[in-house]
Design a protein around this motif. Structure first.
Motif, mmCIF file in Angstrom:
data_model
loop_
_atom_site.group_PDB
_atom_site.id
_atom_site.type_symbol
_atom_site.label_atom_id
_atom_site.label_comp_id
_atom_site.label_asym_id
_atom_site.label_seq_id
_atom_site.Cartn_x
_atom_site.Cartn_y
_atom_site.Cartn_z
ATOM 1 N N GLY A 1 7.452 0.173 -0.203
ATOM 2 C CA GLY A 1 7.049 0.313 -1.594
ATOM 3 C C GLY A 1 6.684 -1.023 -2.191
ATOM 4 O O GLY A 1 7.007 -2.082 -1.630
ATOM 5 N N THR A 2 5.990 -0.980 -3.312
ATOM 6 C CA THR A 2 5.784 -2.188 -4.103
ATOM 7 C C THR A 2 7.130 -2.587 -4.690
ATOM 8 O O THR A 2 7.853 -1.749 -5.226
ATOM 9 C CB THR A 2 4.770 -1.928 -5.221
ATOM 10 N N GLY B 1 5.959 -1.496 4.127
ATOM 11 C CA GLY B 1 5.361 -0.329 3.489
ATOM 12 C C GLY B 1 6.352 0.566 2.786
ATOM 13 O O GLY B 1 6.037 1.714 2.454
ATOM 14 N N TRP C 1 0.860 -1.183 0.000
ATOM 15 C CA TRP C 1 0.000 0.000 0.000
ATOM 16 C C TRP C 1 0.897 1.233 0.000
ATOM 17 O O TRP C 1 1.040 1.942 1.001
ATOM 18 C CB TRP C 1 -0.921 -0.006 1.220
ATOM 19 N N SER C 2 1.529 1.475 -1.122
ATOM 20 C CA SER C 2 2.462 2.591 -1.272
ATOM 21 C C SER C 2 2.593 2.900 -2.744
ATOM 22 O O SER C 2 2.519 2.003 -3.587
ATOM 23 C CB SER C 2 3.836 2.220 -0.684
ATOM 24 N N ASP C 3 2.805 4.167 -3.069
ATOM 25 C CA ASP C 3 3.059 4.496 -4.462
ATOM 26 C C ASP C 3 4.555 4.599 -4.749
ATOM 27 O O ASP C 3 4.956 5.081 -5.805
ATOM 28 C CB ASP C 3 2.320 5.770 -4.895
ATOM 29 N N ASN C 4 5.382 4.158 -3.790
ATOM 30 C CA ASN C 4 6.806 3.966 -4.065
ATOM 31 C C ASN C 4 6.987 2.659 -4.831
ATOM 32 O O ASN C 4 6.298 1.671 -4.569
ATOM 33 C CB ASN C 4 7.620 3.887 -2.780
#
Length: 266
Positions: free
Chosen positions: A71-72, A69, A40-43
């Motif tokens: 990043g993906t 958390g 749940w991260s836009d990294n």
């Protein structure tokens, strides 16, 4: 200086943490493979593997990064490795940078990405350093090099390379993978041309000192291939952050990330 022998028998890949294999086709027509560990991260963290193996053994570290958390996490198979085994040899000295950019474009077609972090272990760590001082470095917010491969002229390796690799006398080397670990997806020989396209140059330390990229380096104090004190000296003199982790070796640095991961700011 001889290090300990790299022992693969105690290193296990927990299949329960292994994400399924996915592929994409590059504009040059090659099919390259990767695994993805959502968070749940836009990294986005692109995490590269090392010599001889493929993205599978990065699953513990990738899972830990995603669950924290950070990043993906995407773990690519370098061309010539794993399910990318049949991809063509590098077309140019910048082939792996091209592959990386195309992978990121592919991922961005399906996911929102605000920051991209480039990470890698061993040979993959060397590639991270190569990119960190390259023309495309500004695409990345941070760089994490784990037990990174450095040019032989910097004298960072134990004389016997932990028994893991044997130089071929022509600038390349072969991997001494025990026969019981060979599945057919390994890359066991590396030419000088292949290494020249994926590893940093002899002036990597001067480039880091000049460009000051946001590089973090982590190496195990018991590394069988690398002399950690030598890497600590070089990176400290170049002004890069380096952490030597007690009790870990070349493989446990990625299989036991809980020991150090929370202490790295990405």
């Amino acid at each position: 200086m001889a290090g300990k022998t790299l022992d693969l028998k105690s290193f296990k890949i927990p299949l329960g943490k292994l994400s399924p294999l996915e592929t994409f086709r590059t504009r040059q027509g090659d099919v390259l493979s990767y695994r993805i560990y959502p968070a749940w991260s836009d990294n986005l963290i692109v995490l590269y593997h090392g010599v001889g193996s493929d993205s599978r053994y990065m699953c513990v570290l990738a899972t830990a990064m995603a669950q924290a958390g950070l990043g993906t996490v995407v773990t690519p198979d370098l061309r010539g490795h794993g399910a990318s085994l049949n991809a063509a040899d590098p077309h140019s000295q910048h082939q792996f940078e091209i592959d990386l950019e195309e992978l990121i474009i592919h991922i961005k077609m399906t996911r929102a990405v605000s920051r991209v972090i480039l990470a890698g272990h061993s040979l993959g760590g060397g590639f991270v350093l190569r990119v960190a001082v390259s023309d495309i470095r500004r695409q990345f917010a941070q760089f994490l090099a784990i037990s990174p491969y450095l040019p032989p002229g910097l004298h960072v390796f134990h004389d016997d390379f932990g028994g893991w690799i044997s130089p071929d006398g022509n600038g390349g080397f072969k991997v001494n993978l025990p026969v019981e670990f060979i599945s057919g997806q390994e890359k066991l020989t590396y030419s000088a041309d292949y290494l020249a396209a994926v590893t940093p140059s002899d002036k990597i330390m001067a480039d880091i000192q000049k460009l000051h990229p946001p590089v973090h380096v982590v190496v195990g104090e018991q590394d069988e291939l690398i002399i950690p004190q030598r890497q600590e000296q070089l990176f400290t003199e170049a002004g890069a952050n380096i952490r030597v982790v007690q009790g870990l070796n070349h493989l446990t640095i990625v299989s036991k990330p809980d020991v150090w991961l929370q202490q790295i700011s990405l």
